[in-house]
Design a protein around this motif. Structure first.
Motif, short mmCIF file in Angstrom:
data_model
loop_
_atom_site.label_atom_id
_atom_site.label_comp_id
_atom_site.label_asym_id
_atom_site.label_seq_id
_atom_site.Cartn_x
_atom_site.Cartn_y
_atom_site.Cartn_z
N ASP A 136 -50.85 46.90 5.12
CA ASP A 136 -50.03 47.20 6.30
C ASP A 136 -50.78 46.81 7.57
N LYS A 137 -52.04 47.19 7.64
CA LYS A 137 -52.84 46.86 8.82
C LYS A 137 -52.97 45.36 8.99
N THR A 138 -53.18 44.65 7.88
CA THR A 138 -53.35 43.19 7.93
C THR A 138 -52.11 42.52 8.52
N PHE A 139 -50.95 42.83 7.98
CA PHE A 139 -49.73 42.15 8.41
C PHE A 139 -49.26 42.60 9.78
N PHE A 140 -49.31 43.89 10.06
CA PHE A 140 -48.85 44.35 11.37
C PHE A 140 -49.80 43.93 12.49
N ASN A 141 -51.09 43.93 12.24
CA ASN A 141 -52.02 43.42 13.25
C ASN A 141 -51.82 41.94 13.50
N LYS A 142 -51.59 41.19 12.43
CA LYS A 142 -51.39 39.75 12.55
C LYS A 142 -50.19 39.42 13.43
N TYR A 143 -49.06 40.05 13.16
CA TYR A 143 -47.84 39.70 13.89
C TYR A 143 -47.69 40.45 15.20
N ASN A 144 -48.55 41.43 15.45
CA ASN A 144 -48.53 42.11 16.74
C ASN A 144 -49.08 41.23 17.85
N GLU A 145 -49.74 40.14 17.48
CA GLU A 145 -50.26 39.22 18.49
C GLU A 145 -49.13 38.69 19.39
N ASP A 146 -47.92 38.62 18.85
CA ASP A 146 -46.78 38.12 19.63
C ASP A 146 -46.06 39.23 20.38
N PHE A 147 -46.44 40.49 20.16
CA PHE A 147 -45.76 41.61 20.80
C PHE A 147 -46.68 42.40 21.72
N GLY A 148 -47.91 42.67 21.26
CA GLY A 148 -48.88 43.35 22.10
C GLY A 148 -48.76 44.86 22.16
N PHE A 149 -48.17 45.49 21.14
CA PHE A 149 -48.13 46.95 21.09
C PHE A 149 -49.53 47.51 20.84
N GLU B 23 -44.02 37.09 1.52
CA GLU B 23 -42.82 36.86 2.32
C GLU B 23 -42.19 38.17 2.77
N ALA B 24 -42.15 39.15 1.87
CA ALA B 24 -41.54 40.44 2.20
C ALA B 24 -42.34 41.17 3.28
N LEU B 25 -43.66 41.21 3.14
CA LEU B 25 -44.48 41.92 4.13
C LEU B 25 -44.43 41.25 5.49
N THR B 26 -44.30 39.93 5.50
CA THR B 26 -44.13 39.21 6.76
C THR B 26 -42.84 39.62 7.45
N GLN B 27 -41.75 39.64 6.70
CA GLN B 27 -40.45 40.03 7.27
C GLN B 27 -40.43 41.48 7.70
N VAL C 176 -39.48 42.18 11.51
CA VAL C 176 -38.22 42.90 11.78
C VAL C 176 -38.51 44.26 12.40
N THR C 177 -39.53 44.95 11.92
CA THR C 177 -39.88 46.25 12.49
C THR C 177 -40.24 46.12 13.96
N PHE C 178 -41.08 45.16 14.30
CA PHE C 178 -41.47 44.95 15.69
C PHE C 178 -40.26 44.55 16.55
N ASN C 179 -39.42 43.68 16.05
CA ASN C 179 -38.25 43.25 16.81
C ASN C 179 -37.25 44.39 17.00
#
Length: 339
Positions: A19-32, A309-313, A317-320
């Motif tokens: 969870d930390k790996t994927f959410f930290n990775k994609y948070n780069e585009d959101f900045g939470f 693929e699922a963890l990426t989505q 989707v959660t961030f969006n």
């Protein structure tokens, strides 16, 4: 509406390293700001939340009226589920306390559907047993006899995105596919799927695969009564929610030979077991121990969703969802917004 997302903190509960790996990775585009807690969200752990308007939860977190009242007192505005199911959330309580609830209605239907088929193939052809045998230099085929999937009847209960994906896989194996849902799919009918009543699913199916949500209507859909309608040696697969199966009845069905094969990726009391390493512990749950003692039972620990693929989505989707609620107080995909 301009909003500084970096000023918004999200508290994640029931988190694992991935969870930390994927959410930290994609948070780069959101900045939470992200706070990760390994513990389950429940009445005792709400106290961990500090100056946070958003909590992100998973399938075994407890979000009942008591927890929601405490969240409201802490000024939480959004409960974001990083999963599709929401049976663990008291939506009426959330509405009462003016807390928005969102989910990920579809992340990778193929991930769960493919896992369901993997369980069918494993139980049938006993590849898990063959793997262990060969490693011990036992090349005997005795006890590994399976059957052709081609021509068998597979009954699907629940034809949402996952059920649809699973039906395509089953059809690809040359199976006859029956389906039951309160809303019938024209797309599936065109593919050759026959929609029938629930009793007909029980009576006609060699294999039954559960893909429906857990609610008052579907709880214990597999029970002592429904088992009486089924073929002897039926195979039952559950990659949806543990509460769809009445565990005590299934154990009796296995003992009596009514159930020939059982594959479960979910379990009614899984919140005490799954997503943890208990290899050094004495498990107190007698029902799961009994289930695992049967040679024709395959248990996986809620991993059907677990693909890259699922963890990426799920992360995206959660961030969006959260961003949309913060900026527009709404989500374009209405299936994602529960309250």
């Amino acid at each position: 509406m301009s909003l500084n997302l970096g000023a918004k903190k999200i508290a994640f509960f029931s988190t694992q390293p991935y969870d930390k790996t994927f959410f930290n990775k994609y948070n780069e585009d959101f900045g939470f700001q992200l706070d990760f807690f390994e513990t389950q969200l429940n009445p005792q752990t709400v106290a961990l939340i500090e100056e946070c308007e958003i909590v992100c939860v998973f399938v075994n977190d407890i979000i009942n009226e008591t927890v929601i009242k405490q969240l409201a007192e802490k000024k939480v505005k959004i409960i974001a589920l990083r999963c599709a199911g929401f049976n663990n959330v008291d939506l009426e309580a959330a509405k009462k306390h003016h807390i928005k609830v969102c989910r990920v209605p579809a992340y990778s239907p193929q991930a769960v559907a493919e896992h369901a088929m993997a369980m069918i193939l494993t139980l049938n052809r006993k590849t898990h047993k063959a793997y262990n045998r060969v490693r011990e230099q036992n090349f005997s085929l005795n006890g590994l006899l399976g059957f052709d999937l081609f021509g068998k009847t597979i009954g699907i209960i629940g034809t949402g995105n996952i059920g649809k994906a699973f039906s395509k896989i089953a059809l690809g194996f040359g199976c006859k596919v029956l389906a039951y849902d309160i809303v019938e799919s024209d797309e599936m009918k065109k593919d050759g799927v026959s929609f029938v009543g629930l009793e007909e699913i029980f009576k006609a199916s060699d294999i039954i695969s559960l893909h429906c949500p857990l609610n008052d209507q579907t709880k214990h859909v597999i029970n002592k009564t429904s088992l009486t309608f089924m073929k002897d040696s039926v195979m039952i697969i559950n990659t949806s929610r543990g509460g769809l199966i009445e565990t005590s009845s299934v154990i009796e069905g296995l003992k009596e030979g009514k159930i020939g094969y059982l594959g479960i990726d979910v379990y009614e009391q899984e919140e005490k077991l799954f997503f943890r390493d208990l290899s050094a512990d004495i498990i107190q749950d007698d029902a799961i121990q009994r289930l695992m003692s049967f040679p024709n039972v395959l248990v996986t620990a809620h991993q059907a969703f677990f693909t890259n693929e699922a963890l990426t989505q799920i992360a995206l989707v959660t961030f969006n969802n959260i961003k949309s609620l913060l900026t527009q107080n709404d989500i374009e995909n209405k299936a994602a917004l529960l309250v």
